[in-house]
Write an enzyme that holds these catalytic residues in place. Structure first.
Site, PDB file in Angstrom:
ATOM      1  N   ASP A   9       0.825  -1.210   0.000  1.00 62.32           N
ATOM      2  CA  ASP A   9       0.000   0.000   0.000  1.00 62.32           C
ATOM      3  C   ASP A   9       0.860   1.261   0.000  1.00 62.32           C
ATOM      4  OD1 ASP A   9      -2.619   0.666  -0.268  1.00 62.32           O
ATOM      5  OD2 ASP A   9      -3.060   0.763   1.861  1.00 62.32           O
ATOM      6  N   ASP A  54      -9.269  -1.960   2.280  1.00 63.90           N
ATOM      7  CA  ASP A  54      -9.040  -1.373   3.596  1.00 63.90           C
ATOM      8  C   ASP A  54     -10.095  -1.818   4.598  1.00 63.90           C
ATOM      9  OD1 ASP A  54      -6.881   0.010   2.525  1.00 63.90           O
ATOM     10  OD2 ASP A  54      -8.149   1.686   1.912  1.00 63.90           O
TER      11      ASP A  54
END
Length: 391
Positions: free
Chosen positions: A216, A262
């Site tokens: 990420d 997420d």
């Protein structure tokens, strides 16, 4: 087909202003961020609860897919290749035609995911005397002794009602691409992901979250690939909420958004801790609530940093340390760190759980959720079996 989860929380306020949109009010921005937070918590909480019910199913064919440490280690690599591949596709081919194909694809996936999500509620809502007939959709290949099942889908009248309702939402999304329809599909994907994708132990969870933590950060801060694909990819792989809702109502178009990865990736770790709580047989959910609060803390911190610096943020940068660190501290304080890392979800609650045979291409990918649904549906009234040749 592989799909992208942007795995980053960001807003489009500056882009919106550049195209002549009205700037969002502080109240509208707060409402958008608060709504994203609430929508993120719902699939984690209910998905974790449903994962326990799913794990205790007696029929091996109804068991969820289990992610092993080997799967977790290669997850970020496959995710990176998929992400960059999509970036190249959007650079070479017309965005309009790519999203047209994706719309049809996600229409089917969304209808199936939403139908599975609302099925328990629909069973309570419909009267007991509602006519229920059993159906079976069967595709085979070959004949005689060599005949093999490709798809074996059993359903009943109540399932058809769920599919009809989901179909209406699907048509709405297909025709209008409305943000409410997008969120309904996104919530369904996220809840099914938390419910049906199981980590086999805490070590695997740490490997998975740690790898995606690096993934990420690199793709958000190191390049513009993540944000570019997220803005180009018109599919319900993110939750969105308009920051100008108070000014424009349902026609608002200045969105803040949160990638499904997420939600799903920390969510399956939180669900694992709930099953660990249950295995301790202490009638408490200490680790589940600790990790749940940690997720809230991490997401609020993400929103704060994003709003302060006006730049896309890799949410896992804040979520991973919080979701892993808080429960580990509690385990150390309680002297249960050994029990935590020796706990095997697949051995205690999932004695017949099959290993994940084809790992999802990207974190929280709707395609991976649909694959899991197609192979392992937790409802005792429905079963799907897909032959490997159909993958």
């Amino acid at each position: 087909m592989a799909d992208l989860d942007p795995a980053a929380l960001h807003n489009e306020t500056e882009a919106g202003n550049a195209t002549g949109r009205l700037a969002s009010s502080p109240e509208g921005t707060a409402l958008a961020y608060g709504s994203l937070l609430g929508m993120a918590l719902l699939p984690i909480f209910f998905g974790a609860l449903r994962s326990v019910t799913c794990a205790k199913g007696k029929n091996p064919s109804d068991m969820p897919e289990t992610i092993t440490s080997r799967d977790a280690a290669r997850f970020p690599i496959i995710a990176s290749c998929t992400l960059f591949g999509l970036y190249i596709f959007f650079k070479i081919f017309s965005q309009e035609y790519i999203n047209l194909l994706l719309s049809m694809y996600f229409f089917i996936l969304g209808v199936l995911a939403l139908a599975h999500t609302i099925s328990p509620a629909m069973n309570r809502f419909l009267p007991e005397n509602f006519p229920s007939k059993q159906y079976q959709l069967l595709f085979t290949q070959g004949s005689g002794e060599s005949k093999e099942e490709i798809v074996n889908y059993e359903f009943d009248t109540r399932d058809l009602v769920c599919l009809a309702i989901s179909g209406v939402v699907g048509v709405w999304y297909l025709l209008k691409k409305h943000w409410v329809a997008n969120n309904l599909f996104g919530l369904a994907f996220a809840l099914n992901g938390v419910e049906l994708l199981h980590l086999n132990n805490v070590t695997t969870g740490c490997i998975l979250l740690g790898g995606l933590f690096i993934y990420d950060i690199f793709w958000v801060f190191g390049t513009n690939v993540m944000v570019t694909v997220a803005k180009s990819f018109e599919a319900p792989i993110k939750l969105v909420f308009p920051q100008d809702l108070l000014e424009k109502g349902l026609a608002a178009n200045n969105f803040a958004m949160l990638g499904l990865g997420d939600i799903v990736i920390p969510g399956i770790f939180i669900a694992l801790l709930l099953r660990f709580d249950i295995s301790l047989k202490k009638n408490s959910h200490t680790y589940f609530y600790t990790s749940f609060v940690a997720y809230v803390f991490g997401l609020v911190l993400t929103i704060f940093v994003m709003h302060t610096f006006k730049h896309a943020q890799p949410a896992l940068l804040y979520l991973v340390p919080a979701c892993i660190g808080f429960p580990l501290i509690v385990a150390l304080v309680k002297g249960e760190i050994t029990e935590m890392f020796s706990y095997e979800s697949s051995a205690e609650l999932l004695p017949h759980t099959p290993r994940l045979s084809h790992f999802p291409a990207v974190s929280g990918s709707p395609a991976s959720l649909a694959d899991s649904m197609q192979q392992k549906t937790c409802s005792p009234r429905r079963r799907r079996h897909l032959h490997p040749s159909s993958m």
